[in-house]
Scaffold this motif. Structure first.
Motif, PDB file in Angstrom:
ATOM      1  N   PRO A   1       0.830  -1.208   0.000  1.00 25.61           N
ATOM      2  CA  PRO A   1       0.000   0.000   0.000  1.00 25.61           C
ATOM      3  C   PRO A   1       0.860   1.250   0.000  1.00 25.61           C
ATOM      4  O   PRO A   1       1.991   1.249   0.496  1.00 25.61           O
TER       5      PRO A   1
ATOM      6  N   PRO B   1      -2.651   5.079   4.069  1.00 23.90           N
ATOM      7  CA  PRO B   1      -3.639   4.457   4.953  1.00 23.90           C
ATOM      8  C   PRO B   1      -4.837   3.858   4.232  1.00 23.90           C
ATOM      9  O   PRO B   1      -5.308   2.772   4.591  1.00 23.90           O
ATOM     10  N   GLU B   2      -5.354   4.552   3.200  1.00 26.22           N
ATOM     11  CA  GLU B   2      -6.516   4.026   2.479  1.00 26.22           C
ATOM     12  C   GLU B   2      -6.169   2.744   1.743  1.00 26.22           C
ATOM     13  O   GLU B   2      -6.928   1.763   1.764  1.00 26.22           O
ATOM     14  N   ASP B   3      -5.008   2.726   1.089  1.00 27.26           N
ATOM     15  CA  ASP B   3      -4.572   1.509   0.401  1.00 27.26           C
ATOM     16  C   ASP B   3      -4.333   0.385   1.403  1.00 27.26           C
ATOM     17  O   ASP B   3      -4.610  -0.786   1.120  1.00 27.26           O
TER      18      ASP B   3
ATOM     19  N   THR C   1      -5.920  -0.197   4.195  1.00 26.58           N
ATOM     20  CA  THR C   1      -7.214  -0.779   4.568  1.00 26.58           C
ATOM     21  C   THR C   1      -7.784  -1.632   3.443  1.00 26.58           C
ATOM     22  O   THR C   1      -8.357  -2.702   3.680  1.00 26.58           O
ATOM     23  N   LYS C   2      -7.605  -1.193   2.195  1.00 28.64           N
ATOM     24  CA  LYS C   2      -8.090  -1.972   1.052  1.00 28.64           C
ATOM     25  C   LYS C   2      -7.362  -3.309   0.952  1.00 28.64           C
ATOM     26  O   LYS C   2      -7.962  -4.326   0.596  1.00 28.64           O
TER      27      LYS C   2
ATOM     28  N   ARG D   1      -2.898   0.255  13.125  1.00 25.22           N
ATOM     29  CA  ARG D   1      -3.768   0.543  11.978  1.00 25.22           C
ATOM     30  C   ARG D   1      -4.498  -0.720  11.530  1.00 25.22           C
ATOM     31  O   ARG D   1      -5.694  -0.692  11.216  1.00 25.22           O
TER      32      ARG D   1
ATOM     33  N   ALA E   1      -8.579  -1.297  11.836  1.00 24.49           N
ATOM     34  CA  ALA E   1      -9.372  -1.553  10.629  1.00 24.49           C
ATOM     35  C   ALA E   1     -10.141  -2.865  10.753  1.00 24.49           C
ATOM     36  O   ALA E   1     -11.327  -2.940  10.393  1.00 24.49           O
TER      37      ALA E   1
ATOM     38  N   PRO F   1      -8.491   8.681  12.486  1.00 18.78           N
ATOM     39  CA  PRO F   1      -7.955   7.796  11.465  1.00 18.78           C
ATOM     40  C   PRO F   1      -7.872   6.382  11.951  1.00 18.78           C
ATOM     41  O   PRO F   1      -7.972   6.106  13.128  1.00 18.78           O
ATOM     42  N   ALA F   2      -7.636   5.455  10.996  1.00 12.68           N
ATOM     43  CA  ALA F   2      -7.545   4.031  11.346  1.00 12.68           C
ATOM     44  C   ALA F   2      -6.179   3.694  11.890  1.00 12.68           C
ATOM     45  O   ALA F   2      -5.670   2.614  11.707  1.00 12.68           O
ATOM     46  N   SER F   3      -5.504   4.626  12.562  1.00  8.09           N
ATOM     47  CA  SER F   3      -4.180   4.378  13.096  1.00  8.09           C
ATOM     48  C   SER F   3      -4.212   3.914  14.517  1.00  8.09           C
ATOM     49  O   SER F   3      -3.188   3.716  15.134  1.00  8.09           O
TER      50      SER F   3
END
Length: 310
Positions: free
Chosen positions: A41, A44-46, A48-49, A70, A74, A162-164
């Motif tokens: 990734p 952060p968005e990548d 989670t994907k 993170r 998630a 955030p997902a941290s």
């Protein structure tokens, strides 16, 4: 080949930039012992994907404490922590949390533990808005070198983050779970009330704590453990620490702002802990959050699994 031998390895971008050699070693060790699919990734968005694409594969994270936070955050939000145990190969400067959880140091040892170790169920501290704490939380957050998250929202209302792994707040649970066993509940609560009374008597004594430049001084907080007040706003405290622990109970430590024999910290175990007061910040694992006026954490027993050496 069984699902146990199939890994999705998510390599945090910070780890790739800071220690590419350790990342390469970890990849080689894992690739030699299992069927591995790598995911790289860019943010952060990548990140989670990548987790969402794991399917039946076991998830391995190569990165530091913040990458682990993170990932758990998630998975908790998508209710994915009940699956196979997460695995970590710590790479990067921030590895305090990984060490405290029992993850081996070094890319080779950690990668071998992923291949040969077993999942261990661990307790999780969860706040009102599903923010998670894997190790411990402290207030005031006097430690340096920590990641600061954005403000935690309105001081007395919901917040998002955030997902941290930063703790966030939303609607409080409908009722508190008791942190004391049924057999000793009455005795335990009486003891807590005794501690509360003892600490309040310290409020009438002059404070003898000297201020240290650059370090947070005494603060006034109300700390409640399973609905019982340990210390109230009339007694300054040096700090509060809550650790996830084991067996469904968190370890709570409150340090009164005094010196000498009377400054011995109060220590109890509880399932639910609430800290409130004037706007305060707190450190949850590797992340500093706040300011907030109240925050409640509840222990979720065995909520997540981590692969550790046998």
């Amino acid at each position: 080949m069984s699902a146990r031998d199939q890994f999705l390895v998510v390599i945090d971008p910070v780890a790739r930039r800071t220690d590419g050699e350790s990342v390469r070693i970890a990849r080689d060790v894992l690739g030699a012992g299992a069927a591995v699919r790598f995911c790289l990734p860019e943010g952060p968005e990548d990140f989670t994907k990548c987790l969402a694409r794991r399917g039946a594969r076991r998830l391995v994270v190569i990165g530091d404490d913040r990458a682990l936070l993170r990932a758990v955050q998630a998975l908790h939000r998508e209710r994915g922590l009940s699956g196979p145990a997460l695995a970590l190969v710590p790479v990067g400067a921030a590895q305090t949390l990984a060490r405290s959880l029992g993850v081996p140091a070094g890319a080779v040892a950690a990668a071998r533990a992923v291949l040969e170790g077993s999942g261990r169920g661990l307790d999780l501290l969860v706040d009102e808005g599903a923010g998670v704490v894997l190790g411990d939380l402290r207030t005031p957050p006097v430690d340096g070198g920590l990641l600061s998250g954005p403000p935690a929202g309105p001081s007395s209302g919901p917040s998002s983050g955030p997902a941290s792994g930063r703790a966030v707040a939303s609607a409080a649970p409908a009722r508190a779970a008791s942190g004391l066993s049924r057999a000793s509940a009455a005795e335990g609560h009486a003891w807590l009330r005794t501690c509360q009374s003892f600490v309040r008597t310290l409020a009438t004594r002059p404070s003898r704590v000297a201020a240290v430049p650059g370090v947070a001084g005494p603060t006034r907080l109300r700390v409640e453990a399973d609905g019982v007040t340990l210390v109230d706003l009339d007694q300054p405290v040096e700090g509060v620490r809550v650790t996830a622990g084991h067996g469904g109970l968190a370890q709570v430590e409150v340090r009164p702002a005094s010196v000498g024999a009377e400054a011995a910290p109060l220590r109890v175990r509880a399932r639910r802990v609430t800290v409130s007061g004037a706007d305060f910040r707190y450190r949850a694992d590797a992340v500093v959050a706040g300011p907030v006026r109240t925050r409640t954490w509840t222990v979720h027993q065995g909520a997540w699994g981590l692969t550790l050496p046998g």
